[in-house]
Design an enzyme around this catalytic site. Structure first.
Site, PDB file in Angstrom:
ATOM      1  N   THR A  19      -3.516 -17.288  40.376  1.00 27.05           N
ATOM      2  CA  THR A  19      -4.895 -17.709  40.648  1.00 27.05           C
ATOM      3  C   THR A  19      -5.633 -18.058  39.364  1.00 27.05           C
ATOM      4  OG1 THR A  19      -5.018 -16.463  42.682  1.00 27.05           O
ATOM      5  CG2 THR A  19      -7.096 -16.854  41.585  1.00 27.05           C
ATOM      6  N   SER A  66       2.405 -15.979  42.471  1.00 22.43           N
ATOM      7  CA  SER A  66       3.301 -14.855  42.147  1.00 22.43           C
ATOM      8  C   SER A  66       3.809 -14.112  43.374  1.00 22.43           C
ATOM      9  CB  SER A  66       2.635 -13.875  41.180  1.00 22.43           C
ATOM     10  OG  SER A  66       1.749 -13.008  41.842  1.00 22.43           O
ATOM     11  N   ASP A 100      -0.667 -10.909  42.522  1.00 25.97           N
ATOM     12  CA  ASP A 100      -0.003 -10.260  43.664  1.00 25.97           C
ATOM     13  C   ASP A 100       1.213  -9.419  43.266  1.00 25.97           C
ATOM     14  OD1 ASP A 100      -1.875 -11.229  45.387  1.00 25.97           O
ATOM     15  OD2 ASP A 100      -0.669 -12.898  46.113  1.00 25.97           O
TER      16      ASP A 100
END
Ligand code: ASP
Length: 342
Positions: A19, A66, A100
């Site tokens: 992100t 990820s 993540d």
């Protein structure tokens, strides 16, 4: 580069996506966006203050969300970290990553890299195009920490939201808040406030000379099959039996409470352990240490405690341990000493 910039420390930013490199057509939305679209060169350009902190070089190692992290990229990343760590004049390394699976990559690098220079992972909860994006400050803080002599000798670090965490201990604990990362059992190692970096404690160090584990684990070329199963109300044993039939070598149980396992699951896991599958008990609670019973029942004696490692981090250690020594699946006592040492 300004006239004085040649005296600044050299920091290499290895980008993998996430992100922090995400973009959205709607800057007012922090949840609707596509991860891993903005190249690292652009992320660095967006933070002019970096030029006052370090001579920043970039390498786009990958560009992924990820959630899709895979062993191949871990291998590649380990290779790039090892390469840059020993280049003359490199003061530190920053890795930009998705949030993540950041805690798993941090654990993997913590276990496999000797870190002669600081290795600092950073990320963002909001995309680069968002109002109040958190990525630019996180990147600046990560470079500040990577360039800091105080960060040396502390292994893999994770910097987000002005906090410095140990790669071994940190976990993502919120779906969307910018303070999503915590170290539940230890707290952060320190903090960053503009140019001021303060470590308030040292990470626990492995004293490899006295422990039954290598100081750094080899990066596997072949990875064993090791999976996570969860204990909950009325579980079935179908998944475990299917995994054993598929040749699983290790199972981490996200157990209830202090490592307790539903009797149906425990019976299936005991059968798996009897067949040479390494079984590790972690907890689904998110914090705390899984006790080792003083007088384990014959069944519980087949299972290993993950200590304070959450199921995802325990699986990373189990993968590396089984890759290094497949016979550990038949030796719960030796595997327990590995978990106790890491
Ligand atoms: N799905 C994104 C990732 O892990 C989430 C993030 O980076 O915050 O790449």
């Amino acid at each position: 580069m300004s006239a004085s910039s040649s005296s600044l420390p050299r920091v290499v930013v290895l980008a993998t996506g996430g992100t922090i490199a995400g973009s959205s057509g709607d800057p007012a939305s922090s949840a609707q966006y596509q991860a891993a679209t903005v190249p690292v060169s652009q992320l660095v350009q967006a933070v002019p203050a970096l030029a006052d902190v370090a001579r920043v070089e970039t390498e786009q190692v990958a560009q992924i969300d990820s959630k899709d992290m895979a062993f191949g990229l871990w291998q590649q990343l380990a290779g790039r970290v090892a390469y840059w760590s020993v280049q003359p004049d490199v003061a530190g390394i920053v890795i930009t990553h998705g949030t993540d699976t950041l805690e798993e990559t941090a654990m993997f690098l913590h276990l496999t890299q000797s870190c002669p220079v600081p290795v600092v992972i950073t990320a963002a909860m909001r995309p680069a195009t968002s109002l109040s994006a958190d990525g630019p400050l996180n990147l600046l803080d990560a470079v500040r920490v990577a360039a800091s002599p105080d960060a040396r000798g502390k292994g893999v670090l994770v910097v987000l939201n002005q906090q410095i965490h140990a790669g071994r201990d940190v976990t993502k604990a919120h779906t969307s808040a910018v303070d999503a990362f915590v170290s539940p059992n230890t707290g952060p190692l320190g903090y960053v406030q503009d140019a001021y970096i303060r470590f308030t404690r040292m990470p626990a160090r492995r004293d490899a000379e006295h422990l039954p584990v290598p100081s750094t684990w080899p990066v596997p070329s072949t990875w064993p099959l090791a999976e996570i199963v969860v204990s909950h109300a009325q579980p079935g044993r179908v998944a475990i039996d299917a995994l054993v039939a598929a040749g699983v070598k290790g199972l981490v149980v996200a157990a209830t409470g202090n490592g307790s396992i539903h009797e149906t699951l425990a019976a299936a896991l005991a059968d798996a352990a009897g067949a040479g599958v390494a079984v590790v008990r972690s907890s689904r609670t998110g914090a705390g240490h899984v006790s080792i019973p003083a007088h384990p029942s014959p069944r519980a004696g087949l299972f290993v405690s993950a200590g304070d490692l959450n199921p995802y981090k325990a699986r990373v250690l189990l993968l590396l341990a089984l890759a290094a020594d497949p016979s550990l699946g038949f030796d719960a006592v030796r595997l327990q000493s590995v978990f106790a040492a890491c």
